[in-house]
Design an enzyme around this catalytic site. Structure first.
Site, PDB file in Angstrom:
ATOM      1  N   THR A 194     -21.600  70.544 -65.326  1.00 39.29           N
ATOM      2  CA  THR A 194     -20.933  69.594 -64.569  1.00 39.29           C
ATOM      3  C   THR A 194     -22.166  69.470 -63.194  1.00 39.29           C
ATOM      4  O   THR A 194     -22.031  68.043 -62.974  1.00 39.29           O
ATOM      5  CB  THR A 194     -19.957  70.312 -63.837  1.00 39.29           C
ATOM      6  OG1 THR A 194     -20.297  71.666 -63.016  1.00 39.29           O
ATOM      7  CG2 THR A 194     -18.799  70.454 -64.772  1.00 39.29           C
TER       8      THR A 194
ATOM      9  N   LYS B  43     -31.358  82.092 -66.758  1.00 41.90           N
ATOM     10  CA  LYS B  43     -32.552  82.909 -67.238  1.00 41.90           C
ATOM     11  C   LYS B  43     -33.354  82.847 -66.054  1.00 41.90           C
ATOM     12  O   LYS B  43     -33.519  81.991 -65.307  1.00 41.90           O
ATOM     13  CB  LYS B  43     -33.151  82.260 -68.466  1.00 41.90           C
ATOM     14  CG  LYS B  43     -32.409  82.370 -69.804  1.00 41.90           C
ATOM     15  CD  LYS B  43     -32.593  83.812 -70.310  1.00 41.90           C
ATOM     16  CE  LYS B  43     -31.648  84.070 -71.862  1.00 41.90           C
ATOM     17  NZ  LYS B  43     -30.341  83.508 -71.401  1.00 41.90           N
ATOM     18  N   ILE B  44     -34.114  83.981 -66.036  1.00 33.85           N
ATOM     19  CA  ILE B  44     -35.158  84.133 -64.863  1.00 33.85           C
ATOM     20  C   ILE B  44     -36.304  83.457 -65.315  1.00 33.85           C
ATOM     21  O   ILE B  44     -37.078  83.831 -66.505  1.00 33.85           O
ATOM     22  CB  ILE B  44     -35.433  85.608 -64.501  1.00 33.85           C
ATOM     23  CG1 ILE B  44     -34.276  86.254 -64.247  1.00 33.85           C
ATOM     24  CG2 ILE B  44     -36.577  85.835 -63.692  1.00 33.85           C
ATOM     25  CD1 ILE B  44     -33.518  85.905 -63.161  1.00 33.85           C
ATOM     26  N   LEU B  45     -37.057  82.496 -64.585  1.00 33.65           N
ATOM     27  CA  LEU B  45     -37.953  81.696 -65.164  1.00 33.65           C
ATOM     28  C   LEU B  45     -39.350  82.587 -64.783  1.00 33.65           C
ATOM     29  O   LEU B  45     -39.550  83.272 -63.824  1.00 33.65           O
ATOM     30  CB  LEU B  45     -38.243  80.414 -64.352  1.00 33.65           C
ATOM     31  CG  LEU B  45     -37.105  79.562 -64.714  1.00 33.65           C
ATOM     32  CD1 LEU B  45     -36.931  78.411 -63.836  1.00 33.65           C
ATOM     33  CD2 LEU B  45     -37.231  78.979 -66.235  1.00 33.65           C
TER      34      LEU B  45
ATOM     35  N   ASN C 191     -33.373  75.543 -57.746  1.00 34.19           N
ATOM     36  CA  ASN C 191     -32.074  75.995 -58.218  1.00 34.19           C
ATOM     37  C   ASN C 191     -31.117  75.886 -57.177  1.00 34.19           C
ATOM     38  O   ASN C 191     -31.413  75.983 -56.252  1.00 34.19           O
ATOM     39  CB  ASN C 191     -32.313  77.534 -58.618  1.00 34.19           C
ATOM     40  CG  ASN C 191     -31.423  78.276 -59.245  1.00 34.19           C
ATOM     41  OD1 ASN C 191     -30.743  77.850 -60.233  1.00 34.19           O
ATOM     42  ND2 ASN C 191     -30.896  79.354 -58.572  1.00 34.19           N
TER      43      ASN C 191
ATOM     44  N   HIS D  21     -27.509  77.565 -56.542  1.00 37.86           N
ATOM     45  CA  HIS D  21     -26.731  78.892 -56.374  1.00 37.86           C
ATOM     46  C   HIS D  21     -25.245  79.077 -55.804  1.00 37.86           C
ATOM     47  O   HIS D  21     -25.455  78.425 -54.798  1.00 37.86           O
ATOM     48  CB  HIS D  21     -27.569  80.099 -55.845  1.00 37.86           C
ATOM     49  CG  HIS D  21     -27.067  81.316 -55.785  1.00 37.86           C
ATOM     50  ND1 HIS D  21     -27.193  82.130 -57.219  1.00 37.86           N
ATOM     51  CD2 HIS D  21     -26.470  82.046 -55.062  1.00 37.86           C
ATOM     52  CE1 HIS D  21     -26.545  83.350 -56.838  1.00 37.86           C
ATOM     53  NE2 HIS D  21     -26.225  83.231 -55.441  1.00 37.86           N
TER      54      HIS D  21
ATOM     55  N   ASP E 291     -38.807  81.124 -56.770  1.00 34.58           N
ATOM     56  CA  ASP E 291     -40.024  81.903 -56.810  1.00 34.58           C
ATOM     57  C   ASP E 291     -39.736  82.892 -57.980  1.00 34.58           C
ATOM     58  O   ASP E 291     -38.855  83.098 -58.749  1.00 34.58           O
ATOM     59  CB  ASP E 291     -40.276  82.497 -55.590  1.00 34.58           C
ATOM     60  CG  ASP E 291     -39.262  83.692 -54.971  1.00 34.58           C
ATOM     61  OD1 ASP E 291     -38.263  83.958 -55.761  1.00 34.58           O
ATOM     62  OD2 ASP E 291     -39.427  83.848 -53.911  1.00 34.58           O
ATOM     63  N   ALA E 292     -40.594  84.293 -58.045  1.00 31.62           N
ATOM     64  CA  ALA E 292     -40.678  85.334 -58.937  1.00 31.62           C
ATOM     65  C   ALA E 292     -39.289  85.992 -58.978  1.00 31.62           C
ATOM     66  O   ALA E 292     -39.013  86.842 -60.039  1.00 31.62           O
ATOM     67  CB  ALA E 292     -41.630  86.220 -58.801  1.00 31.62           C
TER      68      ALA E 292
ATOM     69  N   ASP F 286     -33.277  84.851 -57.012  1.00 31.29           N
ATOM     70  CA  ASP F 286     -32.546  83.837 -56.087  1.00 31.29           C
ATOM     71  C   ASP F 286     -33.124  84.287 -54.636  1.00 31.29           C
ATOM     72  O   ASP F 286     -32.555  84.411 -53.467  1.00 31.29           O
ATOM     73  CB  ASP F 286     -30.847  84.375 -56.046  1.00 31.29           C
ATOM     74  CG  ASP F 286     -30.466  83.756 -57.341  1.00 31.29           C
ATOM     75  OD1 ASP F 286     -30.822  82.655 -57.873  1.00 31.29           O
ATOM     76  OD2 ASP F 286     -29.300  84.611 -57.639  1.00 31.29           O
TER      77      ASP F 286
HETATM   78  C1  GRF Z   1     -23.079  76.415 -60.776  1.00 29.94           C
HETATM   79  O1  GRF Z   1     -22.058  77.016 -59.725  1.00 29.94           O
HETATM   80  C2  GRF Z   1     -24.458  77.326 -60.593  1.00 29.94           C
HETATM   81  O2  GRF Z   1     -24.594  77.505 -59.133  1.00 29.94           O
HETATM   82  C3  GRF Z   1     -24.291  78.494 -61.171  1.00 29.94           C
HETATM   83  O3  GRF Z   1     -23.490  78.183 -62.288  1.00 29.94           O
HETATM   84  C4  GRF Z   1     -22.622  77.031 -62.036  1.00 29.94           C
HETATM   85  C5  GRF Z   1     -23.166  76.195 -63.249  1.00 29.94           C
HETATM   86  O4  GRF Z   1     -22.031  75.150 -63.567  1.00 29.94           O
HETATM   87  N1  GRF Z   1     -25.473  79.181 -61.464  1.00 29.94           N
HETATM   88  P1  GRF Z   1     -22.555  73.716 -64.377  1.00 29.94           P
HETATM   89  O5  GRF Z   1     -22.856  74.649 -65.858  1.00 29.94           O
HETATM   90  O6  GRF Z   1     -23.155  72.856 -63.605  1.00 29.94           O
HETATM   91  O7  GRF Z   1     -20.847  73.403 -64.447  1.00 29.94           O
END
Ligand code: GRF
Length: 212
Positions: free
Chosen positions: A27, A105-107, A119, A121, A153-154, A157
């Site tokens: 979304t 996934k962790i980049l 990112n 969060h 970063d590494a 979050d």
């Molecule tokens: C978002 O709230 C994002 O911050 C979290 O997972 C959700 C992803 O939602 N890591 P969508 O796939 O963009 O609908």
């Protein structure tokens, strides 16, 4: 999956190219697709990448005529090889910015050493990092949570914060109801930050992330 439309896949003059990484419903990706449909936004989605096939996020990209790729950890001997392959798949598109929008996934250093990645969060970092941020905020009894867009970063979050929006936690909230309210504001924040970061770049000095 729909083949990319040549007319829509060509870079628009003057726009900044981004690659978006997703793992689920997409979304946030859809909000970026909708914003990028307006040339005034100045951002072009060059490709959408995922760590798994068949997800709604990839279908959203295909429906918009955006090229997609899948890079699955299990198809590589180790995380380092996966990270290198992902960097190459992103690099083909030469993006100005990479956006992790629900990418679970962790980049690794191959991607992070080559691209600026932001990112989104669903919490006010540094509170509630990790994959269960909404559940953790409710379990803690927080009265306010929200969303954060940060430079990756590494760590998990831990990167410099670019922007945040607060969201009230209600007494009767479930993980689902709170996450939906967070996602409503998260989409606006992401579109705003990605637009500015892609067009103008992100600078980090002493952990302070700014967009000129
Ligand atoms: C978002 O709230 C994002 O911050 C979290 O997972 C959700 C992803 O939602 N890591 P969508 O796939 O963009 O609908």
């Amino acid at each position: 999956m729909t083949a990319p439309d040549a007319a829509t896949a060509a870079p628009a003059p003057g726009s900044a190219g981004i690659v978006v990484l997703v793992s689920g419903s997409g979304t946030n990706l859809q909000a970026l697709i909708d914003a990028a449909a307006d040339p005034a936004y100045g951002v072009r989605i060059l490709a959408v990448g995922a760590d798994r096939a068949g997800i709604t996020g990839l279908h959203r990209a295909a429906a918009a005529g955006i090229p997609t790729f899948v890079c699955r950890v299990q198809d590589y001997p180790d995380r380092g090889a996966w990270d290198a392959a992902l960097a190459d798949l992103i690099g083909v598109h030469e993006p100005a910015l990479v956006v992790s929008a629900g990418f679970m996934k962790i980049l690794g250093p191959a991607v992070l050493g080559r691209f600026t990645v932001v990112n989104t969060h669903p919490a006010l970092l540094p509170a509630f990092p990790g994959a269960h941020a909404v559940r953790d905020a409710i379990a803690y009894g927080a009265k306010v949570t929200g969303c954060t867009v940060h430079v990756v970063d590494a760590g998990v979050d831990t990167g410099p914060v670019i922007a945040q929006t607060a969201v009230e936690v209600r007494d009767d909230d479930t993980e689902e109801s709170l996450h939906e309210r967070i996602k409503t504001v998260e989409r606006h924040l992401l579109v705003d930050v990605v637009g500015r970061a892609a067009r103008e770049g992100v600078t980090v000095t002493d952990r302070k992330a700014t967009i000129p």
